[in-house]
Design a protein around this motif. Structure first.
Motif, PDB file in Angstrom:
ATOM      1  N   ILE A  39      57.625  40.763  34.713  1.00  0.00           N
ATOM      2  CA  ILE A  39      56.190  40.767  34.211  1.00  0.00           C
ATOM      3  C   ILE A  39      55.402  39.384  35.053  1.00  0.00           C
ATOM      4  N   ASP A  40      56.191  38.710  35.440  1.00  0.00           N
ATOM      5  CA  ASP A  40      55.683  37.453  36.439  1.00  0.00           C
ATOM      6  C   ASP A  40      55.021  38.157  37.583  1.00  0.00           C
ATOM      7  N   GLU A  41      56.025  39.215  38.147  1.00  0.00           N
ATOM      8  CA  GLU A  41      55.544  39.958  39.445  1.00  0.00           C
ATOM      9  C   GLU A  41      54.151  40.836  39.129  1.00  0.00           C
ATOM     10  N   SER A  50      48.397  47.470  37.416  1.00  0.00           N
ATOM     11  CA  SER A  50      48.902  47.662  36.046  1.00  0.00           C
ATOM     12  C   SER A  50      50.454  48.020  36.123  1.00  0.00           C
ATOM     13  N   ALA A  51      50.893  48.169  34.839  1.00  0.00           N
ATOM     14  CA  ALA A  51      52.336  48.386  34.815  1.00  0.00           C
ATOM     15  C   ALA A  51      52.609  49.415  33.646  1.00  0.00           C
ATOM     16  N   CYS A  95      48.684  39.593  29.876  1.00  0.00           N
ATOM     17  CA  CYS A  95      48.586  39.822  31.013  1.00  0.00           C
ATOM     18  C   CYS A  95      47.047  40.444  31.252  1.00  0.00           C
ATOM     19  N   PRO A  96      46.450  40.009  32.458  1.00  0.00           N
ATOM     20  CA  PRO A  96      45.084  40.352  32.592  1.00  0.00           C
ATOM     21  C   PRO A  96      45.017  41.901  33.159  1.00  0.00           C
ATOM     22  N   ILE A 206      38.060  44.500  33.055  1.00  0.00           N
ATOM     23  CA  ILE A 206      39.513  44.766  32.257  1.00  0.00           C
ATOM     24  C   ILE A 206      40.180  43.826  31.850  1.00  0.00           C
ATOM     25  N   ALA A 207      40.271  42.612  32.510  1.00  0.00           N
ATOM     26  CA  ALA A 207      41.031  41.452  32.270  1.00  0.00           C
ATOM     27  C   ALA A 207      40.285  40.703  30.995  1.00  0.00           C
ATOM     28  N   ARG A 208      39.063  40.864  31.146  1.00  0.00           N
ATOM     29  CA  ARG A 208      38.256  40.147  30.062  1.00  0.00           C
ATOM     30  C   ARG A 208      38.170  40.955  28.615  1.00  0.00           C
TER      31      ARG A 208
END
Length: 258
Positions: A39-41, A50-51, A95-96, A206-208
């Protein structure tokens, strides 16, 4: 690099596989530590937009915590264990960049909690969900009591946690726990399809959205005030200017994340 998880970067999406299929992908401390690194990556690698978190094998997303690690824990050690889980799962939630849980098979206990920490969930038709910790004389400890209540409502959440019942993917869809149910072979395809659509949008917006939606459930934050501030901040971005101009000019916007 990893022993208990596997990662693959494809089309700007980091696929994170919990890789203990012989143990139904149960969460032990090594898995949790390696998940935190992955997740840090996601946070730090600019190539990652995205993940997707999923499980290796056909039987389980994550069938729960590794109970063998619990037998010798004291009250203080149990609390410390939960604190570590809280930190890691909150890091996923905050996560943003969008993180989807692609649930293939069992998502029980800590597995259900991991799925709920993601921004939303897609389930295969063979998925099963539950918080059966009461069968062990325990309760959910990685944020499950809070996130499950927020997602499906207090009444259903309390029933599920007090009975230890396990629900199907279709029930999870009806209850609002998952967004989509698809055939097992289409699970990662559906996740990729949704993320490619999201990748075309403005990354800062998206982050917001993620920040504001999380604020709605945080008792220590005024969600409306957060929305006001984040909405206003959008006007200072090049992406908002590009989006507005593209709309007026009737052309696709080309967002850069600035």
């Amino acid at each position: 690099m990893y022993h208990t998880i596997k990662t693959e970067l494809t089309d700007n999406t980091l696929f994170i596989y919990i890789n203990r299929p012989d143990k139904l992908n149960a969460l032990n401390q090594e898995v949790m530590s390696e998940l935190a690194l992955a997740i840090d990556e996601v946070y730090s690698n600019k190539e990652i937009k995205s993940a997707v978190i999923t499980g290796k094998g056909e039987k389980a997303f994550v069938a729960g915590a590794d109970i063998s690690e619990f037998l010798t824990l004291s009250t203080e050690q149990g609390t410390d264990l939960a604190k570590k889980g809280h930190v890691i799962f909150k890091h996923i939630e905050d996560c943003p960049k969008p993180i989807i849980a692609a649930v293939n098979g069992f998502a029980l206990g800590g597995g259900c909690e991991l799925a709920m920490a993601c921004h939303f969930r897609i389930a295969a038709t063979n998925a099963k969900f539950g918080q059966p910790e009461v069968n062990l004389g325990l309760i959910p400890g990685y944020g499950g009591t809070q996130r499950l209540t927020a997602l499906i409502g207090k009444g259903k959440a309390m029933e599920l946690m007090m009975t230890g019942d396990i629900i199907t993917a279709e029930e999870a869809l009806q209850w609002g726990l998952v967004n989509h149910v698809v055939a097992p072979g289409d699970l990662l395809l559906k996740a990729t399809e949704l993320l490619q659509k999201i990748h075309a949008k403005a990354p800062l917006a998206i982050a917001r959205v993620i920040k504001c939606a999380n604020a709605a459930l945080d008792k220590d934050i005024d969600g409306y005030e957060t929305e006001l501030n984040e909405f206003g901040a959008c006007f200072g971005t090049k992406d908002m200017q590009e989006g507005a101009e593209a709309f007026i000019q009737k052309r696709p916007a080309q967002f850069t994340g600035n």
